[in-house]
Design a protein around this motif. Structure first.
Motif, PDB file in Angstrom:
ATOM      1  N   GLN A  94       0.819  -1.213   0.000  1.00 50.66           N
ATOM      2  CA  GLN A  94       0.000   0.000   0.000  1.00 50.66           C
ATOM      3  C   GLN A  94       0.852   1.263   0.000  1.00 50.66           C
ATOM      4  O   GLN A  94       0.524   2.247  -0.666  1.00 50.66           O
ATOM      5  CB  GLN A  94      -0.918   0.007   1.222  1.00 50.66           C
ATOM      6  N   GLU A  95       1.943   1.230   0.739  1.00 50.46           N
ATOM      7  CA  GLU A  95       2.784   2.421   0.885  1.00 50.46           C
ATOM      8  C   GLU A  95       3.653   2.682  -0.335  1.00 50.46           C
ATOM      9  O   GLU A  95       4.123   3.815  -0.534  1.00 50.46           O
ATOM     10  CB  GLU A  95       3.676   2.270   2.120  1.00 50.46           C
ATOM     11  N   ASN A  96       3.867   1.667  -1.159  1.00 45.59           N
ATOM     12  CA  ASN A  96       4.806   1.803  -2.270  1.00 45.59           C
ATOM     13  C   ASN A  96       4.175   1.694  -3.650  1.00 45.59           C
ATOM     14  O   ASN A  96       4.879   1.833  -4.650  1.00 45.59           O
ATOM     15  CB  ASN A  96       5.908   0.750  -2.134  1.00 45.59           C
ATOM     16  N   THR A  97       2.863   1.444  -3.710  1.00 45.68           N
ATOM     17  CA  THR A  97       2.159   1.410  -4.987  1.00 45.68           C
ATOM     18  C   THR A  97       0.763   1.982  -4.790  1.00 45.68           C
ATOM     19  O   THR A  97       0.260   2.039  -3.654  1.00 45.68           O
ATOM     20  CB  THR A  97       2.015  -0.037  -5.532  1.00 45.68           C
ATOM     21  N   PRO A  98       0.103   2.366  -5.871  1.00 45.37           N
ATOM     22  CA  PRO A  98      -1.284   2.813  -5.764  1.00 45.37           C
ATOM     23  C   PRO A  98      -2.275   1.668  -5.948  1.00 45.37           C
ATOM     24  O   PRO A  98      -3.485   1.899  -6.056  1.00 45.37           O
ATOM     25  CB  PRO A  98      -1.392   3.809  -6.928  1.00 45.37           C
ATOM     26  N   LEU A  99      -1.790   0.430  -5.983  1.00 51.92           N
ATOM     27  CA  LEU A  99      -2.622  -0.707  -6.360  1.00 51.92           C
ATOM     28  C   LEU A  99      -3.429  -1.259  -5.178  1.00 51.92           C
ATOM     29  O   LEU A  99      -2.949  -1.265  -4.042  1.00 51.92           O
ATOM     30  CB  LEU A  99      -1.748  -1.827  -6.925  1.00 51.92           C
ATOM     31  N   PRO A 100      -4.652  -1.741  -5.448  1.00 53.77           N
ATOM     32  CA  PRO A 100      -5.402  -2.429  -4.389  1.00 53.77           C
ATOM     33  C   PRO A 100      -4.693  -3.724  -4.009  1.00 53.77           C
ATOM     34  O   PRO A 100      -3.998  -4.337  -4.825  1.00 53.77           O
ATOM     35  CB  PRO A 100      -6.765  -2.704  -5.034  1.00 53.77           C
ATOM     36  N   VAL A 101      -4.879  -4.140  -2.759  1.00 45.34           N
ATOM     37  CA  VAL A 101      -4.177  -5.318  -2.247  1.00 45.34           C
ATOM     38  C   VAL A 101      -5.179  -6.356  -1.745  1.00 45.34           C
ATOM     39  O   VAL A 101      -6.060  -6.045  -0.935  1.00 45.34           O
ATOM     40  CB  VAL A 101      -3.224  -4.938  -1.101  1.00 45.34           C
ATOM     41  N   VAL A 102      -5.030  -7.570  -2.237  1.00 46.96           N
ATOM     42  CA  VAL A 102      -5.787  -8.724  -1.739  1.00 46.96           C
ATOM     43  C   VAL A 102      -4.897  -9.447  -0.738  1.00 46.96           C
ATOM     44  O   VAL A 102      -3.707  -9.660  -0.992  1.00 46.96           O
ATOM     45  CB  VAL A 102      -6.158  -9.687  -2.886  1.00 46.96           C
ATOM     46  N   ALA A 103      -5.445  -9.830   0.412  1.00 49.03           N
ATOM     47  CA  ALA A 103      -4.674 -10.499   1.453  1.00 49.03           C
ATOM     48  C   ALA A 103      -5.262 -11.883   1.710  1.00 49.03           C
ATOM     49  O   ALA A 103      -6.415 -12.006   2.148  1.00 49.03           O
ATOM     50  CB  ALA A 103      -4.688  -9.680   2.739  1.00 49.03           C
ATOM     51  N   SER A 104      -4.481 -12.918   1.433  1.00 47.20           N
ATOM     52  CA  SER A 104      -4.982 -14.291   1.489  1.00 47.20           C
ATOM     53  C   SER A 104      -4.096 -15.160   2.374  1.00 47.20           C
ATOM     54  O   SER A 104      -2.865 -15.170   2.224  1.00 47.20           O
ATOM     55  CB  SER A 104      -5.036 -14.876   0.073  1.00 47.20           C
ATOM     56  N   MET A 105      -4.732 -15.919   3.276  1.00 46.69           N
ATOM     57  CA  MET A 105      -4.010 -16.797   4.186  1.00 46.69           C
ATOM     58  C   MET A 105      -4.318 -18.266   3.892  1.00 46.69           C
ATOM     59  O   MET A 105      -5.341 -18.585   3.275  1.00 46.69           O
ATOM     60  CB  MET A 105      -4.363 -16.474   5.641  1.00 46.69           C
ATOM     61  N   THR A 106      -3.449 -19.139   4.357  1.00 45.80           N
ATOM     62  CA  THR A 106      -3.640 -20.577   4.194  1.00 45.80           C
ATOM     63  C   THR A 106      -4.156 -21.163   5.500  1.00 45.80           C
ATOM     64  O   THR A 106      -3.516 -21.054   6.546  1.00 45.80           O
ATOM     65  CB  THR A 106      -2.323 -21.265   3.805  1.00 45.80           C
ATOM     66  N   PHE A 107      -5.327 -21.776   5.427  1.00 43.58           N
ATOM     67  CA  PHE A 107      -5.966 -22.386   6.588  1.00 43.58           C
ATOM     68  C   PHE A 107      -5.973 -23.902   6.394  1.00 43.58           C
ATOM     69  O   PHE A 107      -6.648 -24.417   5.503  1.00 43.58           O
ATOM     70  CB  PHE A 107      -7.400 -21.873   6.732  1.00 43.58           C
ATOM     71  N   ASP A 108      -5.232 -24.605   7.243  1.00 42.35           N
ATOM     72  CA  ASP A 108      -5.196 -26.070   7.112  1.00 42.35           C
ATOM     73  C   ASP A 108      -4.901 -26.762   8.434  1.00 42.35           C
ATOM     74  O   ASP A 108      -4.540 -27.943   8.466  1.00 42.35           O
ATOM     75  CB  ASP A 108      -4.153 -26.485   6.064  1.00 42.35           C
ATOM     76  N   SER A 109      -5.063 -26.029   9.546  1.00 39.80           N
ATOM     77  CA  SER A 109      -4.688 -26.556  10.854  1.00 39.80           C
ATOM     78  C   SER A 109      -5.836 -26.423  11.848  1.00 39.80           C
ATOM     79  O   SER A 109      -6.878 -25.851  11.546  1.00 39.80           O
ATOM     80  CB  SER A 109      -3.449 -25.816  11.376  1.00 39.80           C
TER      81      SER A 109
END
Length: 293
Positions: A161-176
């Motif tokens: 966010q601080e270094n580009t004007p692009l939207p950011v998708v945040a994805s985590m891995t759930f397997d536990s």
């Protein structure tokens, strides 16, 4: 190209499938840093992107998942992070044309904050370098994917966010956890989407680790705690090791057949992770079109 996530609230968007699976089919070796192919074998990289476009993906990623300075240092390419990310985004952009969006892939560093293997500032600098390269190469958005440490993911989101004007998708891995709805570090879907929403992510989600049935539960929990668009890229079922090779047995038809249920759970963009191919995305696009009709 501007990314309007609201269009995916009206109907599920189709993302691409696995890059590692496809690059292995092109001859990559186990453990090889395929992100170097952005410079050494660009035709093969562009061919993977083009195959997903032809299969009906509306969003394709970039061959940059491990193109951070920490991973690259092991291959003697630590100073090429910006160049490799720029090249990866440019190759996907060339294959995407004007109608398909390119989301730059940014994965975990491979370093453990909790073990003090890296400092937050060093992580922020590395992720910023990646993000700037992806933006320079023409990415429409950045997807920070396959994270299991929420603190590291928050650093990655902030750096992008601080270094580009692009939207950011945040994805985590759930397997536990007992019902496999926690990350390896114990983060729940509710904790993830709350923190990432507060951090300004444009969309939140889950990828890798599980097949569609497992991620239906995760997405349901996410939807209960956020109004943000949800991104979901499950594996082609659970892997098995056969004669020393990792094999995914789920078929494209079986994968696509469960996609409407994932959309009903609250997923706004659906694609595939490990084990999926253009055949999976072709079947997925068809199933979601039928469901929408």
């Amino acid at each position: 190209m501007t990314v309007d996530f609201n269009i995916y609230r009206q109907r599920p968007g189709v993302a691409d499938g696995a890059w590692g699976t496809m690059l292995m089919a092109c001859g990559s070796r186990p453990g090889e840093l395929v992100e170097l192919w952005n410079l050494t074998r660009p035709a093969d990289v562009r061919a993977v992107a083009a195959a997903y476009v032809q299969a009906g993906a509306e969003i394709i990623l970039t061959n940059t998942f491990r193109a951070n300075r920490f991973a690259l240092e092991h291959a003697g390419a630590g100073q090429q992070a910006f160049e490799l990310n720029e090249a990866g985004a440019r190759l996907s952009r060339a294959a995407a044309g004007t109608q398909v969006r390119v989301f730059g892939s940014l994965g975990p560093s491979g370093k453990m904050l909790i073990m003090k293997e890296v400092t937050p500032d060093a992580l922020r600098d590395a992720f910023a370098e990646q993000a700037r390269g992806l933006a320079a190469g023409g990415a429409d958005a950045i997807v920070c994917e396959t994270f299991f440490d929420l603190q590291e993911l928050l650093i990655a989101v902030a750096a992008a966010q601080e270094n580009t004007p692009l939207p950011v998708v945040a994805s985590m891995t759930f397997d536990s956890g007992p019902d496999r709805t926690r990350t390896m570090m114990g983060v729940s879907p509710a904790q993830a989407v709350t923190a990432l929403g507060d951090a300004g992510a444009a969309a939140v989600g889950c990828n890798c680790g599980l097949g569609i049935d497992g991620y239906i539960k995760v997405v349901q929990q996410m939807r209960t705690h956020t109004t943000l668009p949800i991104w979901a890229k499950p594996n082609a079922g659970l892997p098995e090791t056969v004669q020393g090779k990792v094999v995914y047995h789920e078929t494209p038809e079986a994968f696509a057949g469960r996609a409407p249920a994932l959309a009903a759970a609250g997923a706004n963009v659906i694609g595939g992770c490990c084990g999926t191919t253009p055949d999976f995305i072709r079947a997925l696009a068809s199933a979601l079109r039928r469901h929408d009709d």
